[in-house]
Write a protein that holds these residues in place. Structure first.
Motif, short mmCIF file in Angstrom:
data_model
loop_
_atom_site.label_atom_id
_atom_site.label_comp_id
_atom_site.label_asym_id
_atom_site.label_seq_id
_atom_site.Cartn_x
_atom_site.Cartn_y
_atom_site.Cartn_z
N HIS A 1 0.83 -1.20 0.00
CA HIS A 1 0.00 0.00 0.00
C HIS A 1 0.87 1.25 0.00
CE1 HIS A 1 -1.78 3.35 2.39
NE2 HIS A 1 -2.73 3.21 1.48
N GLY A 2 1.95 1.21 0.77
CA GLY A 2 2.81 2.37 0.87
C GLY A 2 3.42 2.79 -0.46
N ILE A 3 3.73 1.83 -1.34
CA ILE A 3 4.36 2.18 -2.61
C ILE A 3 3.34 2.37 -3.73
CG2 ILE A 3 4.77 -0.23 -3.31
CD1 ILE A 3 7.10 2.78 -3.95
N THR A 4 2.19 1.68 -3.65
CA THR A 4 1.21 1.77 -4.74
C THR A 4 0.10 2.77 -4.46
OG1 THR A 4 -0.23 0.02 -3.84
CG2 THR A 4 1.59 -0.66 -5.32
N VAL B 1 20.62 -2.60 -0.55
CA VAL B 1 21.19 -1.67 -1.53
C VAL B 1 20.48 -0.33 -1.48
CG1 VAL B 1 21.52 -1.24 -3.99
CG2 VAL B 1 22.01 -3.51 -3.05
N ARG B 2 19.14 -0.35 -1.42
CA ARG B 2 18.38 0.90 -1.39
C ARG B 2 18.75 1.76 -0.18
NH1 ARG B 2 13.65 2.04 1.28
NH2 ARG B 2 13.08 -0.16 1.56
N LEU B 3 18.97 1.10 0.95
CA LEU B 3 19.29 1.85 2.17
C LEU B 3 20.76 2.24 2.27
CD1 LEU B 3 17.26 -0.23 4.80
CD2 LEU B 3 16.61 1.94 3.74
N GLY B 4 21.57 1.73 1.35
CA GLY B 4 23.00 2.03 1.42
C GLY B 4 23.76 1.12 2.35
N TYR C 1 8.93 -7.62 -4.37
CA TYR C 1 8.22 -6.88 -5.42
C TYR C 1 8.16 -5.39 -5.08
CZ TYR C 1 4.15 -5.52 -8.32
OH TYR C 1 3.29 -4.90 -9.19
N VAL C 2 7.90 -5.08 -3.82
CA VAL C 2 7.89 -3.68 -3.38
C VAL C 2 9.25 -3.04 -3.63
CG1 VAL C 2 7.74 -2.16 -1.36
CG2 VAL C 2 6.04 -3.97 -1.70
N GLU D 1 12.14 1.01 -9.57
CA GLU D 1 11.58 1.59 -10.80
C GLU D 1 11.21 3.06 -10.62
OE1 GLU D 1 8.21 -0.49 -12.24
OE2 GLU D 1 9.37 -1.87 -13.45
N ARG D 2 10.67 3.38 -9.45
CA ARG D 2 10.13 4.72 -9.21
C ARG D 2 11.12 5.65 -8.53
NH1 ARG D 2 3.94 2.95 -7.43
NH2 ARG D 2 3.69 1.43 -9.13
N GLY D 3 12.29 5.10 -8.18
CA GLY D 3 13.32 5.93 -7.58
C GLY D 3 13.00 6.43 -6.20
N VAL D 4 12.26 5.61 -5.40
CA VAL D 4 11.90 6.02 -4.05
C VAL D 4 12.34 4.98 -3.03
CG1 VAL D 4 9.96 7.41 -4.79
CG2 VAL D 4 9.58 4.99 -4.30
#
Length: 380
Positions: A53-56, A294-297, A370-371, A377-380
């Motif tokens: 829900h948070g991403i979509t 990776v996203r969090l560094g 998937y999230v 994809e959305r750069g968030v």
């Protein structure tokens, strides 16, 4: 993303056929034919739906999650079918959903329920090293599973309501696991440890179980990265400790990743020994953990491909259709140590546990992965 349509359809099929009394993804409960209770399996799935829900922004996921948790939480903050004094760390896991739901809905009972669950951790029995027992019925035992079930909730509660007073204790429990349960030869972690050295399944000298079970390793990886995410910048030293532990665990896992499917085997370090098999839930957990890291560094960018390959391999080989219904296959139903079934933790034991479809222990981490793909994809 090529998998988006099929995954969205699959997730909607599951929630449309599920209720709090009978969730379609809780295969253990369905097989037992018993009424549903507050449990970690549903907690995994509801947490994944809240993140989706948070991403979509799709309120169908939020509305379902809210109705599901609301069904169990009473107005006074007590939780139907949950007894804190059972001291079962598995039962803490669903409490993670309360933070998100309370922030969105502001229902007072969700805030009170956090206190109810925290009361369990206040009294949770501990080993001589200070680690929570996995369950009251398993004295002196630490399972990797328990770090995921309890530590993110514990850390978040301490930071939110107690000025971080218990944060050093949470960190200490991670350090105990590294000291006691990590194999220095390959960097992998054994499934469980008995501080008393009395269980029939443990080595009488080390107290360790005998195998490296994929999903347990995954639970621990998620515990590390999810807890790290909660820690504020002011805890930079503590974050560095968890970052190093997480990086070295992922580095230990990558040599065992299958070159074709991107997945890992049920018993990690014996991929070529029959009847070992590519297991869905643990592979999905690592897909999520690596991409999130990776996203969090916490991990370098170069690691992302390993997570993506695991996610894609599961979608390509385990996600299918039968009689108009989508299915996710290859999920180990359950694995543990001890009890009346004499679960001895050998390679043969992990091979004989049932392999099922559509259980949330596989579905939920695939949704979380998937999230992460959507975030990418959305750069968030």
């Amino acid at each position: 993303m090529g998998n988006a349509r099929i995954l969205n359809t699959y997730i909607h099929q599951l929630i449309e056929t599920s209720t709090p009394e009978a969730p379609a993804w809780n295969i253990e409960k369905l097989r037992a034919g018993k009424p549903n209770t507050w449990n970690y399996i549903d907690g995994c799935m509801i947490k994944a739906l809240l993140d989706l829900h948070g991403i979509t922004g799709d309120d169908a996921y939020l509305d379902f999650a809210d109705r599901f948790i609301d069904h169990f939480v009473r107005e006074d903050g007590s939780i139907a079918s949950y007894d804190p004094k059972a001291y079962n760390l598995d039962n803490v896991n669903a409490g993670k959903t309360l933070y998100q739901l309370y922030a969105i809905t502001e229902k007072p009972k969700y805030r009170k329920a956090m206190d109810t669950i925290y009361s369990q951790l206040e009294g949770q029995p501990r080993t001589v090293e200070g680690s929570f027992w996995h369950k009251l019925i398993y004295p002196n035992q630490v399972w990797l599973d328990g770090l995921y079930m309890a530590q993110p909730f514990y850390m978040q509660y301490e930071l939110s309501f107690r000025d971080g007073r218990g944060c050093p204790d949470s960190l200490h429990q991670f350090e105990v696991v590294r000291e006691r349960m990590r194999d220095d030869r390959n960097g992998l972690y054994f499934h469980a440890y008995d501080a008393s050295r009395e269980s029939f399944w443990c080595d009488p000298v080390t107290g360790l179980s005998s195998c490296f079970w994929l999903r347990a390793e995954g639970w621990f990886a998620m515990a590390l990265v999810d807890t790290w995410e909660l820690m504020p910048a002011s805890m930079s030293g503590e974050r560095d400790i968890l970052r190093r532990m997480f990086r070295e665990l992922i580095d230990a896992m990558l040599p065992y990743q299958d070159g074709e499917t991107g997945m890992w085997s049920q018993v990690i370090n014996l991929p070529n020994i029959a009847p070992n098999y590519a297991e869905t839930s643990g592979s999905a957990i690592f897909a999520y953990a690596i991409m999130k890291g990776v996203r969090l560094g916490v991990l370098p960018e170069s690691y992302f491909e390993a997570g993506r390959r695991a996610f894609q391999g599961i979608c390509d080989t385990k996600l299918g259709e039968e009689d108009g219904w989508l299915t996710l296959d290859g999920i180990c139903l359950v694995a543990g140590l001890g009890n009346a079934d004499h679960r001895e933790g050998t390679f043969e034991y992990y091979m004989r546990e049932p392999v099922v479809r559509n259980d949330a222990k596989g579905v939920a981490p695939l949704v979380l992965a998937y999230v992460e793909m959507l975030r990418r994809e959305r750069g968030v």
